[in-house]
Every structure is written in C-alpha cells, then in structure tokens.
Scaffold this active site. Sequence first.
Site, PDB file in Angstrom:
ATOM      1  N   ASP A   9       0.872  -1.175   0.000  1.00 27.67           N
ATOM      2  CA  ASP A   9       0.000   0.000   0.000  1.00 27.67           C
ATOM      3  C   ASP A   9       0.913   1.231   0.000  1.00 27.67           C
ATOM      4  O   ASP A   9       2.113   1.118   0.276  1.00 27.67           O
ATOM      5  CB  ASP A   9      -0.880  -0.032   1.245  1.00 27.67           C
ATOM      6  CG  ASP A   9      -1.660   1.243   1.468  1.00 27.67           C
ATOM      7  OD1 ASP A   9      -2.370   1.669   0.543  1.00 27.67           O
ATOM      8  OD2 ASP A   9      -1.535   1.825   2.565  1.00 27.67           O
ATOM      9  N   ASP A  11      -0.204   5.156   0.919  1.00 25.45           N
ATOM     10  CA  ASP A  11      -0.503   6.120   1.990  1.00 25.45           C
ATOM     11  C   ASP A  11      -0.565   5.426   3.343  1.00 25.45           C
ATOM     12  O   ASP A  11      -1.311   4.453   3.519  1.00 25.45           O
ATOM     13  CB  ASP A  11      -1.850   6.807   1.738  1.00 25.45           C
ATOM     14  CG  ASP A  11      -1.851   7.671   0.494  1.00 25.45           C
ATOM     15  OD1 ASP A  11      -2.415   8.767   0.541  1.00 25.45           O
ATOM     16  OD2 ASP A  11      -1.291   7.249  -0.529  1.00 25.45           O
ATOM     17  N   ASP A 167      -1.496  -0.603   5.980  1.00 28.65           N
ATOM     18  CA  ASP A 167      -1.694  -0.011   7.311  1.00 28.65           C
ATOM     19  C   ASP A 167      -3.149   0.058   7.749  1.00 28.65           C
ATOM     20  O   ASP A 167      -3.438   0.626   8.808  1.00 28.65           O
ATOM     21  CB  ASP A 167      -1.123   1.417   7.333  1.00 28.65           C
ATOM     22  CG  ASP A 167      -2.010   2.389   6.551  1.00 28.65           C
ATOM     23  OD1 ASP A 167      -2.258   2.145   5.350  1.00 28.65           O
ATOM     24  OD2 ASP A 167      -2.462   3.380   7.148  1.00 28.65           O
TER      25      ASP A 167
END
Length: 216
Positions: A9, A11, A167
């Site tokens: 991922d 961001d 995250d």
Amino acid sequence: MKYTTVVFDLDGTLLDTLEDLMEAVNYALKQYGCPARTLEEIRTFVGNGVRTLMQRAVPGGESNPDFEHIISAFREYYTSHCEVRTHAYDGVPELMQKLRESGCRMSIVSNKLDKAVKELNASYFGSYIQTAIGEREGVRRKPAPDMVEAALAELNSSRKETVYIGDSEVDIQTAANAGLDCISVSWGFRDTDFLRRNGASVIADTPQEVFRLITE
C-alpha cells in the site's frame, strides 16, 4: 527468502501523505463555503479512494448539490500539490534498498489517483518499485483484488511467493480477497488495537521488522 514479491500500500505504509490530503480537501471545501476538516478527521476518512474520502468530508456527501464540483476541485488541486508535505516514513527507503539487494520484486497498489501514485513512486521509490497502480478506469478499487492481480501479472509473480503490506482495514481485506499473506504496519493511519479488531494477524512496528518478516 520467505517471499520473493512484495505488494505495498502507499498512503500510511510507505508515505505520510496526510497533511497534503488535508490541504487539498480543505482547499476544495473552502471554494464552496464548506467547513474545514481536521487532520484527525482526514485520518479516519482515507483508505477507500477519493470519492469515499470526499463523501465523508463534504457536508451531506453526494447529496450536496456542489459535490461533483468539490471533488473535481480536490482532484485538480491534489494532483499538483501532492508532494508539498508528504514524506517517506523513517526506515522505509532503507527497507526498499535491502529488499532490492535481496532480489525482491516490488509493487505499489493504492486507491489514490493513478497519476499521483505514479508521480509519488517516481519521486520516492522509482529505483526500487517496478510497477505502481492507482485508481483508474476499468480496475476496481481495493479491497477488490483487481489492482493486486494486475501488479502480479506485471511482475510475473504468483500468490504463493507474494506478501501484501498495508496499514489499514482496507489492506487486510484486500490481501484476503487476493489470497495473499498480509503484514499490517502500526506506524500509519490506524493503530495496533484497530488493526487487531479488524483482523490483522501479523503486525510490524518498524520497517526493520517488516524486513525480518519478509526474509526469515
């Protein structure tokens, strides 16, 4: 090597983009007389793509008569201001270097606008990441597995040799939908308790720990 391919991922995992996202959201809201959003509000809004971000940020969401104008203003502003305060998390560039030296193939998949994903990848990780895929027509957003499948096809990698790193709860769901093992990171936009409540089974607190989990 436990895994030979890593899908990241963007961001909250590789880059802290929150302040630039907040600035773009608030710029667009201000143009149409809407109240500004705080950094903590933006933190809870992100993860499911631009449209969902703006549905959450704009008063009334899509029922707001100015919604389409506001989202267009956001897209235009963010595309040209996506690197003002954005920065790589501590230890991430070193992680990339070590993974490259270990022979790992790497990709980024993000619900961020595809143009911004490619620009940020080129600026921060261009010498490490082979392919970067963002929100674009014809490819469903995460947690659908489409972006991951496209990345694996470009890298010529199999699911069995690949691990997904993110995250958020969206990343946990994406990994599950794509049939991949998942490492969640605790330094991003969601904390450890939230990740565990949303199904995280492996959580890393530092990029160094990520490297160990990938390679051992």
